[in-house]
Design an enzyme around this catalytic site. Structure first.
Site, PDB file in Angstrom:
ATOM      1  N   PRO A  12       0.785  -1.229   0.000  1.00 63.78           N
ATOM      2  CA  PRO A  12       0.000   0.000   0.000  1.00 63.78           C
ATOM      3  C   PRO A  12       0.820   1.283   0.000  1.00 63.78           C
ATOM      4  CG  PRO A  12      -0.129  -1.115   2.126  1.00 63.78           C
ATOM      5  CD  PRO A  12       0.524  -2.062   1.177  1.00 63.78           C
ATOM      6  N   ASN A  13       0.295   2.243  -0.710  1.00 63.62           N
ATOM      7  CA  ASN A  13       0.832   3.611  -0.813  1.00 63.62           C
ATOM      8  C   ASN A  13       2.065   3.723  -1.708  1.00 63.62           C
ATOM      9  OD1 ASN A  13      -1.122   4.801   1.015  1.00 63.62           O
ATOM     10  ND2 ASN A  13      -0.042   3.718   2.647  1.00 63.62           N
ATOM     11  N   ARG A  20       4.712  11.025  -2.594  1.00 59.87           N
ATOM     12  CA  ARG A  20       4.623  10.656  -1.176  1.00 59.87           C
ATOM     13  C   ARG A  20       5.958  10.916  -0.471  1.00 59.87           C
ATOM     14  NH1 ARG A  20       4.703   4.445   1.016  1.00 59.87           N
ATOM     15  NH2 ARG A  20       4.317   4.954   3.194  1.00 59.87           N
ATOM     16  N   TYR A  25      11.166   8.884   0.456  1.00 57.59           N
ATOM     17  CA  TYR A  25      11.041   7.857  -0.589  1.00 57.59           C
ATOM     18  C   TYR A  25      11.589   8.289  -1.949  1.00 57.59           C
ATOM     19  CZ  TYR A  25       8.032   5.639   2.863  1.00 57.59           C
ATOM     20  OH  TYR A  25       7.552   5.046   4.011  1.00 57.59           O
ATOM     21  N   ASN A  76       8.111  -5.609  -1.290  1.00 54.38           N
ATOM     22  CA  ASN A  76       8.051  -4.449  -0.409  1.00 54.38           C
ATOM     23  C   ASN A  76       6.599  -4.379   0.041  1.00 54.38           C
ATOM     24  OD1 ASN A  76       7.984  -2.060   0.939  1.00 54.38           O
ATOM     25  ND2 ASN A  76       8.984  -0.847  -0.656  1.00 54.38           N
ATOM     26  N   ALA A  79       3.579  -0.915   4.765  1.00 56.53           N
ATOM     27  CA  ALA A  79       3.187  -0.963   6.185  1.00 56.53           C
ATOM     28  C   ALA A  79       2.770  -2.366   6.639  1.00 56.53           C
ATOM     29  CB  ALA A  79       2.060   0.032   6.445  1.00 56.53           C
ATOM     30  N   HIS A  82       4.959  -4.758   8.874  1.00 56.47           N
ATOM     31  CA  HIS A  82       5.118  -4.658  10.318  1.00 56.47           C
ATOM     32  C   HIS A  82       4.073  -5.444  11.108  1.00 56.47           C
ATOM     33  CE1 HIS A  82       7.928  -1.715   8.935  1.00 56.47           C
ATOM     34  NE2 HIS A  82       6.981  -0.932   8.449  1.00 56.47           N
ATOM     35  N   GLU A 100      13.190  -9.341   0.849  1.00 54.65           N
ATOM     36  CA  GLU A 100      12.357  -8.292   1.458  1.00 54.65           C
ATOM     37  C   GLU A 100      13.034  -6.952   1.203  1.00 54.65           C
ATOM     38  OE1 GLU A 100      11.720  -8.718   5.698  1.00 54.65           O
ATOM     39  OE2 GLU A 100      11.020  -6.654   5.865  1.00 54.65           O
ATOM     40  N   HIS A 102      12.864  -2.554   1.422  1.00 57.26           N
ATOM     41  CA  HIS A 102      12.299  -1.272   1.857  1.00 57.26           C
ATOM     42  C   HIS A 102      13.142  -0.154   1.270  1.00 57.26           C
ATOM     43  CE1 HIS A 102       9.711  -3.450   4.476  1.00 57.26           C
ATOM     44  NE2 HIS A 102      10.766  -4.142   4.883  1.00 57.26           N
ATOM     45  N   ARG A 109      13.793   5.026  11.656  1.00 59.20           N
ATOM     46  CA  ARG A 109      12.512   5.734  11.657  1.00 59.20           C
ATOM     47  C   ARG A 109      11.706   5.412  12.921  1.00 59.20           C
ATOM     48  NH1 ARG A 109       9.666   4.967   6.089  1.00 59.20           N
ATOM     49  NH2 ARG A 109       8.518   6.781   6.876  1.00 59.20           N
TER      50      ARG A 109
HETATM   51  C1  DQA Z   1       8.502   1.016   3.322  1.00 56.76           C
HETATM   52  C2  DQA Z   1       8.655   1.263   4.823  1.00 56.76           C
HETATM   53  C3  DQA Z   1       7.361   1.014   5.551  1.00 56.76           C
HETATM   54  O1  DQA Z   1       7.524   1.256   6.947  1.00 56.76           O
HETATM   55  C4  DQA Z   1       6.283   1.950   5.044  1.00 56.76           C
HETATM   56  O2  DQA Z   1       5.062   1.689   5.682  1.00 56.76           O
HETATM   57  C5  DQA Z   1       6.163   1.933   3.563  1.00 56.76           C
HETATM   58  C6  DQA Z   1       7.349   1.804   2.741  1.00 56.76           C
HETATM   59  C7  DQA Z   1       9.762   1.394   2.531  1.00 56.76           C
HETATM   60  O3  DQA Z   1       9.827   1.027   1.360  1.00 56.76           O
HETATM   61  O4  DQA Z   1      10.640   2.082   3.059  1.00 56.76           O
HETATM   62  O5  DQA Z   1       5.067   2.134   3.032  1.00 56.76           O
HETATM   63  O6  DQA Z   1       8.272  -0.372   3.128  1.00 56.76           O
END
Ligand code: DQA
Length: 148
Positions: A12-13, A20, A25, A76, A79, A82, A100, A102, A109
């Site tokens: 998501p996102n 964003r 990012y 990836n 959120a 977690h 995995e 990020h 963070r």
């Molecule tokens: C993320 C890190 C996560 O904590 C966050 O919720 C994201 C992006 C990253 O790519 O740094 O949406 O996975």
């Protein structure tokens, strides 16, 4: 070109990359990231299946498809990383290499980002390299497959 694809699954996102929180990012869009991942995979002899979903169920279903169709999975989960035991269970059942990923350094963070329910089932974890992490992750997947 190898038969099976490297699946790159985004949570998501991540469809909002570019707008964003650019300080965290970066300014590249998901389309930019996709091109870079595809190029890196092609150089390693793999096609990619590049996916992004905002909902957990679609990510779980993509992982089920990966069970049969993927040579390796880069994930990836954003959120969901977690706290989604559903995604963690779907990753756990894979026998192919799992990377995995990020974009940000999750350890630098908020507290809630420091834990991952997916990491125990990933052979490689990459974070903090920015969107270049996608290239690194695809290369790591290809390296794992070469040495399998
Ligand atoms: C993320 C890190 C996560 O904590 C966050 O919720 C994201 C992006 C990253 O790519 O740094 O949406 O996975």
């Amino acid at each position: 070109m190898n038969g099976k694809k490297i699946f790159v699954i985004n949570g998501p996102n991540l469809d909002m990359l570019g707008v964003r929180e650019p300080a965290v990012y970066g300014t590249k869009t998901l389309a930019d990231v996709r091109s870079e991942a595809e190029e890196a995979a092609k150089a390693e002899g793999y096609a990619t299946e590049f996916l992004q979903y905002n909902c957990e169920c679609k990510i779980v279903e993509a992982l089920h498809r990966a069970y049969d169709e993927a040579a390796a999975v880069v994930i990836n989960a954003a959120a969901y990383t977690h706290y989604s035991y559903a995604i963690a269970d779907a990753v756990k059942m894979l026998s192919c290499p799992v990377i995995e990923l990020h974009i940000s350094n999750v350890f630098a963070r908020e507290e809630f980002r420091k834990g991952s329910v997916i990491s125990p089932y990933a052979g490689v974890v990459i974070c903090g390299a920015g969107t270049y992490g996608y290239t690194l992750a695809v290369k790591a997947a290809a390296d794992k497959l070469r040495n399998a």
